[in-house]
Design a protein around this motif. Structure first.
Motif, PDB file in Angstrom:
ATOM      1  N   THR A  89       0.871  -1.201   0.052  1.00  0.00           N
ATOM      2  CA  THR A  89       0.102  -0.091  -0.126  1.00  0.00           C
ATOM      3  C   THR A  89       0.849   1.137  -0.060  1.00  0.00           C
ATOM      4  OG1 THR A  89      -1.710  -1.040   1.174  1.00  0.00           O
ATOM      5  CG2 THR A  89      -1.709   1.213   1.258  1.00  0.00           C
ATOM      6  N   GLY A  90       0.650   2.211  -0.757  1.00  0.00           N
ATOM      7  CA  GLY A  90       1.145   3.473  -0.997  1.00  0.00           C
ATOM      8  C   GLY A  90       2.446   3.261  -1.558  1.00  0.00           C
ATOM      9  N   ARG A  91       3.036   2.192  -2.125  1.00  0.00           N
ATOM     10  CA  ARG A  91       4.440   2.255  -2.733  1.00  0.00           C
ATOM     11  C   ARG A  91       4.469   2.025  -4.236  1.00  0.00           C
ATOM     12  NH1 ARG A  91       7.356  -1.850   1.253  1.00  0.00           N
ATOM     13  NH2 ARG A  91       9.090  -1.563  -0.047  1.00  0.00           N
ATOM     14  N   GLU A  92       5.571   1.973  -4.778  1.00  0.00           N
ATOM     15  CA  GLU A  92       5.808   1.709  -6.182  1.00  0.00           C
ATOM     16  C   GLU A  92       6.562   0.499  -6.184  1.00  0.00           C
ATOM     17  OE1 GLU A  92       4.846   3.252  -8.906  1.00  0.00           O
ATOM     18  OE2 GLU A  92       3.633   5.119  -7.423  1.00  0.00           O
ATOM     19  N   ALA A  93       6.672  -0.010  -7.421  1.00  0.00           N
ATOM     20  CA  ALA A  93       7.344  -1.563  -7.541  1.00  0.00           C
ATOM     21  C   ALA A  93       8.888  -1.100  -7.523  1.00  0.00           C
ATOM     22  CB  ALA A  93       7.121  -1.995  -9.117  1.00  0.00           C
ATOM     23  N   SER A  94       9.489  -2.015  -6.698  1.00  0.00           N
ATOM     24  CA  SER A  94      10.835  -1.957  -6.401  1.00  0.00           C
ATOM     25  C   SER A  94      11.663  -3.070  -5.971  1.00  0.00           C
ATOM     26  CB  SER A  94      11.397  -0.871  -5.166  1.00  0.00           C
ATOM     27  OG  SER A  94      10.522  -1.415  -3.905  1.00  0.00           O
ATOM     28  N   ALA A 157       8.897  -8.774 -12.458  1.00  0.00           N
ATOM     29  CA  ALA A 157      10.049  -8.539 -13.413  1.00  0.00           C
ATOM     30  C   ALA A 157      11.313  -8.398 -12.712  1.00  0.00           C
ATOM     31  CB  ALA A 157      10.050  -7.713 -14.515  1.00  0.00           C
ATOM     32  N   LEU A 158      11.201  -8.075 -11.351  1.00  0.00           N
ATOM     33  CA  LEU A 158      12.251  -7.900 -10.425  1.00  0.00           C
ATOM     34  C   LEU A 158      12.896  -9.230  -9.939  1.00  0.00           C
ATOM     35  CD1 LEU A 158      10.938  -4.703  -8.813  1.00  0.00           C
ATOM     36  CD2 LEU A 158      12.888  -4.786 -10.434  1.00  0.00           C
ATOM     37  N   ARG A 159      14.058  -9.587  -9.739  1.00  0.00           N
ATOM     38  CA  ARG A 159      14.481 -10.626  -9.225  1.00  0.00           C
ATOM     39  C   ARG A 159      14.758 -10.761  -7.817  1.00  0.00           C
ATOM     40  NH1 ARG A 159      16.040 -14.485 -12.441  1.00  0.00           N
ATOM     41  NH2 ARG A 159      17.307 -16.596 -11.620  1.00  0.00           N
ATOM     42  N   ASP A 160      14.184 -11.956  -7.304  1.00  0.00           N
ATOM     43  CA  ASP A 160      14.250 -12.040  -5.754  1.00  0.00           C
ATOM     44  C   ASP A 160      15.739 -12.649  -5.455  1.00  0.00           C
ATOM     45  OD1 ASP A 160      13.805 -12.565  -3.020  1.00  0.00           O
ATOM     46  OD2 ASP A 160      12.670 -14.144  -3.168  1.00  0.00           O
ATOM     47  N   ARG A 161      16.471 -11.755  -4.801  1.00  0.00           N
ATOM     48  CA  ARG A 161      17.806 -12.224  -4.492  1.00  0.00           C
ATOM     49  C   ARG A 161      17.592 -13.232  -3.357  1.00  0.00           C
ATOM     50  NH1 ARG A 161      20.239  -6.505  -3.676  1.00  0.00           N
ATOM     51  NH2 ARG A 161      18.336  -6.322  -2.574  1.00  0.00           N
ATOM     52  N   GLY A 162      16.717 -13.343  -2.441  1.00  0.00           N
ATOM     53  CA  GLY A 162      16.747 -14.305  -1.370  1.00  0.00           C
ATOM     54  C   GLY A 162      15.984 -15.694  -1.655  1.00  0.00           C
TER      55      GLY A 162
END
Length: 294
Positions: A89-94, A157-162
């Motif tokens: 909520t209230g955030r952009e994709a990052s 599209a962002l890669r999860d490093r964990g």
């Protein structure tokens, strides 16, 4: 006599009240989205008859699942969906958001496994609906389904490093058969939801189909073209071809509301059961359609 100006304490009181209302609104919105996601999974599980999937008749092609287990799993995921909605909520994709959502998803998966005694009832659905819950929380209240799916695509599209090391069944199938799988579907903006499933759902309703038949027709539309990695994992190309051709036959015969369409649907069920192959990926995308339609 001139009225005194508000004191600093009064101003702070107004600010505190505004923050309290904002927090309450965000909690309410996150709770609504979590409930919608759980309801979508329950609705999908109850839908009957589905080819080789758990439904009101039995376990389909699954030895370790039944309807009771599916419903228990769906309800166990509410906390995870709520957490994803609050995070987004209230955030952009990052990348930071992507990894926070992934950690929440893995915690939800652990709760699912506890609820089912170790059976994988909804691992794919956690990915699909988790992304859409987060994307809907990030979007305007009345955003169109395609807009929400586009936000989900930016996260996916962002890669999860964990991410855990090692190859999953899905990634192995994607590599072996050259298909994009659930991650590729999400990164493309869920085309089988936006351009296939939801239009089929709306078209069936316009034809006068009841909600059960409309949702079955939606499942057939998705199954007719999706390279379902669940089918490929359990039955290879033969299972995928059987599912796609059988789903097209149901649609060509008039859909689930017609006598011939229902006969073809049950025929497809028998064929997939004989191959011990279940279209779980199609079921996950049907749940996504139900969620976005709600």
């Amino acid at each position: 006599m001139r009225q005194a100006t508000p004191t600093i304490a009064t101003s702070r009181g107004f600010q505190t009240a505004a923050v309290t209302r904002l927090v309450a609104n965000r909690h309410r919105r996150a709770a609504e989205l979590a409930d919608l996601a759980v309801d979508a999974l329950i609705t999908e599980a109850l839908l009957t008859p589905k080819p080789a999937l758990v439904d009101g008749r039995g376990s389909g092609a699954h030895q370790d699942l039944n309807l009771h287990t599916m419903l228990r799993s769906a309800r166990a995921l509410r906390e995870g969906f709520y957490g994803m909605a609050r995070l987004a909520t209230g955030r952009e994709a990052s990348l930071d958001l992507r990894e926070q959502l992934a950690r929440t998803g893995r915690a939800a998966e652990r709760r699912m496994l506890l609820a089912t005694g170790g059976a994988n009832a909804h691992r794919g659905a956690i990915w699909v609906l988790g992304l859409l819950v987060a994307a809907k929380a990030m979007s305007a209240p009345h955003a169109e389904a395609a807009e929400i799916a586009a936000v989900a695509a930016r996260i996916a599209a962002l890669r999860d490093r964990g991410a855990p090391a090692g190859e999953s069944h899905g990634s192995r199938v994607c590599r072996t058969f050259g298909v994009r799988g659930a991650r590729g579907e999400a990164a493309a903006g869920f085309p089988h939801v936006i351009r296939v499933g939801l239009p089929a759902l709306h078209a069936a309703r316009l034809r006068g189909a009841d909600e059960t038949c409309a949702r079955l027709d939606t499942l057939m539309a998705i199954m007719s073209s999706l390279d379902d990695t669940c089918l490929l994992h359990r039955g290879g190309r033969a299972a995928l071809d059987t599912a796609q051709q059988g789903a097209r036959a149901v649609r060509d015969a008039g859909g689930a509301a017609s006598v011939e369409g229902r006969r073809r649907l049950l025929e497809l069920d028998a064929q997939l059961l004989a191959m011990n192959a279940s279209p779980g990926g199609c079921a996950d995308l049907l749940a996504a359609c139900i969620f976005l339609d709600g």
